[in-house]
Structure formats: C-alpha cells, structure tokens
Design a protein around this motif. Structure first.
Motif, PDB file in Angstrom:
ATOM      1  N   PRO A  10       0.830  -1.210   0.000  1.00 41.59           N
ATOM      2  CA  PRO A  10       0.000   0.000   0.000  1.00 41.59           C
ATOM      3  C   PRO A  10       0.865   1.260   0.000  1.00 41.59           C
ATOM      4  N   PRO A  11       0.324   2.376  -0.420  1.00 45.45           N
ATOM      5  CA  PRO A  11       1.123   3.611  -0.430  1.00 45.45           C
ATOM      6  C   PRO A  11       1.461   4.072   0.982  1.00 45.45           C
ATOM      7  N   LEU A  12       2.455   4.923   1.068  1.00 44.93           N
ATOM      8  CA  LEU A  12       2.861   5.469   2.357  1.00 44.93           C
ATOM      9  C   LEU A  12       1.791   6.429   2.875  1.00 44.93           C
ATOM     10  N   GLU A  13       1.658   6.450   4.190  1.00 41.52           N
ATOM     11  CA  GLU A  13       0.686   7.358   4.799  1.00 41.52           C
ATOM     12  C   GLU A  13       1.309   8.742   4.954  1.00 41.52           C
ATOM     13  N   HIS A  14       0.465   9.728   4.950  1.00 43.92           N
ATOM     14  CA  HIS A  14       0.920  11.100   5.160  1.00 43.92           C
ATOM     15  C   HIS A  14       0.078  11.742   6.253  1.00 43.92           C
ATOM     16  N   SER A  65      12.447  11.226   7.346  1.00 43.76           N
ATOM     17  CA  SER A  65      11.090  10.942   6.893  1.00 43.76           C
ATOM     18  C   SER A  65      10.945   9.460   6.600  1.00 43.76           C
ATOM     19  N   VAL A  66       9.743   8.953   6.728  1.00 45.35           N
ATOM     20  CA  VAL A  66       9.481   7.568   6.341  1.00 45.35           C
ATOM     21  C   VAL A  66       9.211   7.592   4.833  1.00 45.35           C
ATOM     22  N   CYS A  67      10.158   7.101   4.040  1.00 46.44           N
ATOM     23  CA  CYS A  67      10.060   7.221   2.587  1.00 46.44           C
ATOM     24  C   CYS A  67      10.104   5.877   1.873  1.00 46.44           C
ATOM     25  N   CYS A  68      10.280   4.782   2.586  1.00 45.52           N
ATOM     26  CA  CYS A  68      10.413   3.471   1.962  1.00 45.52           C
ATOM     27  C   CYS A  68       9.200   2.612   2.301  1.00 45.52           C
ATOM     28  N   LYS A  69       8.511   2.157   1.255  1.00 42.54           N
ATOM     29  CA  LYS A  69       7.336   1.310   1.485  1.00 42.54           C
ATOM     30  C   LYS A  69       7.706   0.009   2.175  1.00 42.54           C
TER      31      LYS A  69
END
Length: 137
Positions: A10-14, A65-69
C-alpha cells in the motif's frame, strides 16, 4: 521488466497536511538499527531492492522521513513501539511498573510486556498467600 515485490505494498501514509511522517533523531537511530538487523533488502547499508547494477545506499537510513514502502509495511511492524511512536503517538501508554512506553493490546493494558509477567506472578503469589492464610485460620 522485472516485477518488484514492494510495488504491491500500500502507499505510504501522510499527515493530514500532506507532509510525510518524520522521526526524531532517537527514533531514526532505532529505525536504522532495525533496518540493519531485520530488513531483507539491506546489505551493509545498501538497498538490494533499488540495486540496478550499481550499489545504492538505503534511502531510509539517510532521512528522517518515512520514505520506503518496504520499511513501512514489512520492517517497521516488527517494532510495534517504534511504529506507534511514529504513526500513532496517542495509542501509546506508559507502564505503571517501569515507566516505559508500550503499545497496549487492549484498553485495560497497564503494564509493558516485560513487566506484565512479573506483576502477574507477584499478584498471583499474594492471592495464593491470602487464600492459604484464610484456610489455615
């Protein structure tokens, strides 16, 4: 074209304002340790999933930042406390015994998993002692 397993994640949350979730320096240090220990794509700090012939440094280990799925959905859930600190800081509770933060499994959770077994053992010992003293008298 080779299909990558992380493409089905799933895509990363923001955050509600659209910015990515960020880590504090202490959380990043714990995340990097977790990546080095548990991530199957990490090879001496290089990312095998992004390797296209040249070595590629793991981008998640470089940023706050959390940037890796793959990190978000496969590695980070292994440390529930760190995940809760980054994404759900309201769901954390403070242990009544040691004062450490933990993710409760229910609304009644009062102790962290490390202290819960000892507290339960102590409560059971007191209960049994009380029961035996009532029988003997």
């Amino acid at each position: 074209m080779k299909e990558q397993t992380y493409q089905h994640l799933p895509p990363l949350e923001h955050r509600p304002d659209g910015s990515p979730y960020r880590m504090t320096p202490a959380q990043r240090k714990r995340a990097n340790s977790l990546i080095r220990r548990e991530c199957c794509n990490c090879d001496n700090g290089n990312c095998l999933a992004l390797d296209d012939g040249d070595t590629c440094v793991c981008p998640q280990m470089l940023t706050f930042s959390v940037c890796c799925k793959w990190f978000r959905w496969a590695v980070l859930p292994l440390d529930g406390t760190l995940e809760a600190e980054i994404y759900r800081d309201r769901d954390l509770k403070r242990c009544a015994e040691c004062g450490g933060m933990f993710v409760p499994k229910s609304n009644r959770g009062k102790y962290c998993p490390d202290c819960a077994a000892g507290v339960h053992r102590r409560q059971k010992t007191e209960s049994e002692r009380k029961r035996r003293s009532a029988v003997d008298s």
